[in-house]
Write a protein that holds these residues in place. Structure first.
Motif, mmCIF file in Angstrom:
data_model
loop_
_atom_site.group_PDB
_atom_site.id
_atom_site.type_symbol
_atom_site.label_atom_id
_atom_site.label_comp_id
_atom_site.label_asym_id
_atom_site.label_seq_id
_atom_site.Cartn_x
_atom_site.Cartn_y
_atom_site.Cartn_z
ATOM 1 N N PRO A 20 -7.199 9.834 28.802
ATOM 2 C CA PRO A 20 -5.788 10.254 28.762
ATOM 3 C C PRO A 20 -5.530 11.522 29.568
ATOM 4 N N GLU A 21 -6.512 12.434 29.585
ATOM 5 C CA GLU A 21 -6.327 13.703 30.300
ATOM 6 C C GLU A 21 -6.264 13.489 31.819
ATOM 7 N N SER A 22 -7.186 12.693 32.350
ATOM 8 C CA SER A 22 -7.178 12.474 33.799
ATOM 9 C C SER A 22 -5.991 11.611 34.216
ATOM 10 N N LEU A 23 -5.585 10.668 33.364
ATOM 11 C CA LEU A 23 -4.402 9.861 33.668
ATOM 12 C C LEU A 23 -3.141 10.728 33.682
ATOM 13 N N ALA A 24 -3.057 11.682 32.754
ATOM 14 C CA ALA A 24 -1.900 12.590 32.717
ATOM 15 C C ALA A 24 -1.851 13.436 33.977
ATOM 16 N N ALA A 25 -3.028 13.882 34.447
ATOM 17 C CA ALA A 25 -3.082 14.686 35.680
ATOM 18 C C ALA A 25 -2.597 13.870 36.881
ATOM 19 N N SER B 273 -6.188 23.605 29.639
ATOM 20 C CA SER B 273 -6.663 22.455 28.879
ATOM 21 C C SER B 273 -7.323 21.456 29.817
ATOM 22 N N ARG B 274 -7.834 20.366 29.260
ATOM 23 C CA ARG B 274 -8.423 19.330 30.121
ATOM 24 C C ARG B 274 -7.392 18.795 31.108
ATOM 25 N N VAL B 275 -6.156 18.628 30.622
ATOM 26 C CA VAL B 275 -5.096 18.158 31.526
ATOM 27 C C VAL B 275 -4.838 19.201 32.605
ATOM 28 N N GLY B 276 -4.772 20.480 32.207
ATOM 29 C CA GLY B 276 -4.557 21.551 33.182
ATOM 30 C C GLY B 276 -5.662 21.601 34.217
ATOM 31 N N PHE B 277 -6.907 21.461 33.765
ATOM 32 C CA PHE B 277 -8.045 21.468 34.693
ATOM 33 C C PHE B 277 -7.955 20.304 35.671
ATOM 34 N N HIS B 278 -7.744 19.086 35.147
ATOM 35 C CA HIS B 278 -7.669 17.909 36.022
ATOM 36 C C HIS B 278 -6.505 18.024 36.999
ATOM 37 N N LEU C 255 0.806 8.375 25.465
ATOM 38 C CA LEU C 255 1.736 7.334 25.893
ATOM 39 C C LEU C 255 1.355 6.818 27.280
ATOM 40 N N ILE C 256 0.974 7.721 28.169
ATOM 41 C CA ILE C 256 0.525 7.339 29.512
ATOM 42 C C ILE C 256 -0.704 6.445 29.410
#
Length: 446
Positions: A123-128, A239-244, A350-351
């Motif tokens: 989910p984190e990499s998909l959000a990025a 966060s992981r999303v921020g990093f990605h 959701l993504i």
């Protein structure tokens, strides 16, 4: 199709709702009885209380007859184990949710399919990746390209000074005689409208169009928008999303990332050589001014606190930032973005759910995407020889009223589709459909 979902958190529950609308046979597995009870009150699904890595639980779920098993519990280890065991017990296809990005970047080397995992999602990499897509153009609230831009789905806000304000679809057609773009959806308050001839644009409508390459500029002119590229980006939250997000954006934009944890800042600085890492509290307005927020093109807030993300985006907007994106945990917030002033709100779960959903689509689907806050999907089909879509002119096909064909790609060119259009085999057709019509839409392409 028989689908087993292990884990009834936000991802699993949203998937269950999407699948329920499709009429699929769903089995939900979770160790928490309350989650299963809440889900069964909303979706037509069988439920099993237990550990998804258990042989007996998977057997009870009918894993040997499952077309798809989706493991989306909160435990990465459990998801991996569930997918592997399910595959060996006869599940035709397995998907596991993971958080360790090494699995994503070393996917080919690990040969996960050999182990029994057909696909993995983070989910984190998909959000990025979604953030990267949303940053293509400041004037657009959303942008998605088909066939490298032969057709594009774009979103714009209708403002009071827009020449489109107050006009019906028929009146807009007169401003667009060469049919370079087509309106496919309007998000008004919380309602998704499929527009027809007498549908009228209103102030604060969030409108979506399918456009040919030379139609985008004309549409921006009619919407009183200036075409402005993004050059500089500020990310709040390591966060992981921020990093990605920083990792995939820093090779294209000037990126600053603000994180309040000093230790995490050191780690980010080592891993993100092309981004500027700033240690500080992004809720501090003075800090944002010191870091030049008024000169930033896009502000992305991805801390673990939804309210912080929303408020900081509003601060950024108030300081002249052209594009703001806030990550929120509560899916109900998604619809609020236009009304409170944040350009786009995203939810990583959701993504992820929408990404997984593409695996259960029928017909020759080339791509699928969703629009944030819009109760519809965008699908791209390839037309088969003899399919129903080829049997008549578009106006005579009795296409569902809660779906609309936005355009077609044929012989390397993109076109919008007037009423007398005839589809041919190998055409690629862009369709926007509300969930209740998707099955019927698919029947035109089978």
């Amino acid at each position: 199709m028989r689908v087993i979902i292990a884990g009834v958190g936000n991802v699993g529950f949203h998937l269950a709702k999407l699948l329920c609308a499709e009429g699929q046979k769903i089995v939900l597995i979770d160790q928490v009885a309350d989650k299963l009870k809440a889900a069964s009150n909303s979706v037509d699904a069988s439920t099993i209380k237990g550990n998804s890595t258990s042989y007996s639980v998977l057997e009870e779920a009918g894993v040997s007859e499952a077309d798809l098993l989706i493991a989306v519990t909160s435990s990465e280890d459990a998801n991996i184990a569930t997918a592997i065991i399910a595959k060996h017990l006869g599940a035709k296809r397995t998907i596991a949710r993971i958080s360790n990005t090494e699995f994503i970047y070393q996917k080919d080397k690990l040969n996960l399919k050999h182990l029994g995992i057909d696909d993995i999602i983070s989910p984190e990499s998909l959000a990025a990746k979604e953030i990267k897509r949303l940053l293509k153009e400041v004037a657009l609230t959303d942008s998605f390209e088909f066939e490298k831009g032969l057709l594009s789905l774009i979103g714009v806000n209708i403002e009071e000074n827009s020449p489109l304000n107050g006009k019906t679809m028929m009146e807009v057609a007169k401003l667009n005689p060469d049919q370079k773009f087509m309106t496919v959806a309007i998000l008004r308050h919380d309602e998704t409208l499929i527009p027809y001839g007498n549908t009228q644009f209103q102030v604060n409508d969030h409108a979506y169009f399918v456009a040919q390459p030379d139609g985008i500029e004309k549409l921006l002119f009619l919407a009183a928008k200036k075409k402005e590229p993004v050059k500089s980006v500020m990310i709040l939250g390591g966060s992981r999303v921020g990093f990605h997000a920083a990792k995939i954006l820093s090779n294209r934009y000037n990126v600053k990332i603000i994180e309040r944890d000093p230790q995490k800042c050191f780690e980010l600085a080592d891993q993100l050589p092309d981004a500027m890492v700033i240690n500080g509290d992004g809720r501090n307005v003075d800090l944002l001014h010191e870091e030049g927020i008024s000169d930033i093109d896009a502000f992305i807030a991805v801390t673990g606190n939804s309210e912080t993300n929303i408020i900081s985006c509003l601060v950024a907007k108030n300081n002249g930032v052209k594009k703001t994106i806030a990550m929120v945990e509560n899916m109900d917030y998604i619809h609020l973005s236009q009304s409170i002033g944040v350009d786009t709100m995203i939810n990583k779960k959701l993504i992820a759910a929408n990404f997984i959903f593409r695996h259960i689509r029928q017909g020759d689907i080339v791509s699928i995407t969703s629009i944030h806050g819009v109760d519809a999907e965008i699908l791209e089909f390839e037309v088969k020889e003899g399919s129903k879509i080829t049997k008549n002119q578009l106006r005579n096909l009795q296409f569902p009223k809660t779906a609309i064909i936005g355009g077609v790609i044929r012989d390397g060119k993109g076109f919008t589709t007037p009423g007398d259009f005839m589809f041919r085999p190998k055409d690629r057709v862009v369709v926007l459909s509300k969930p209740e019509s998707i099955s019927k839409v698919e029947s035109y392409f089978i």
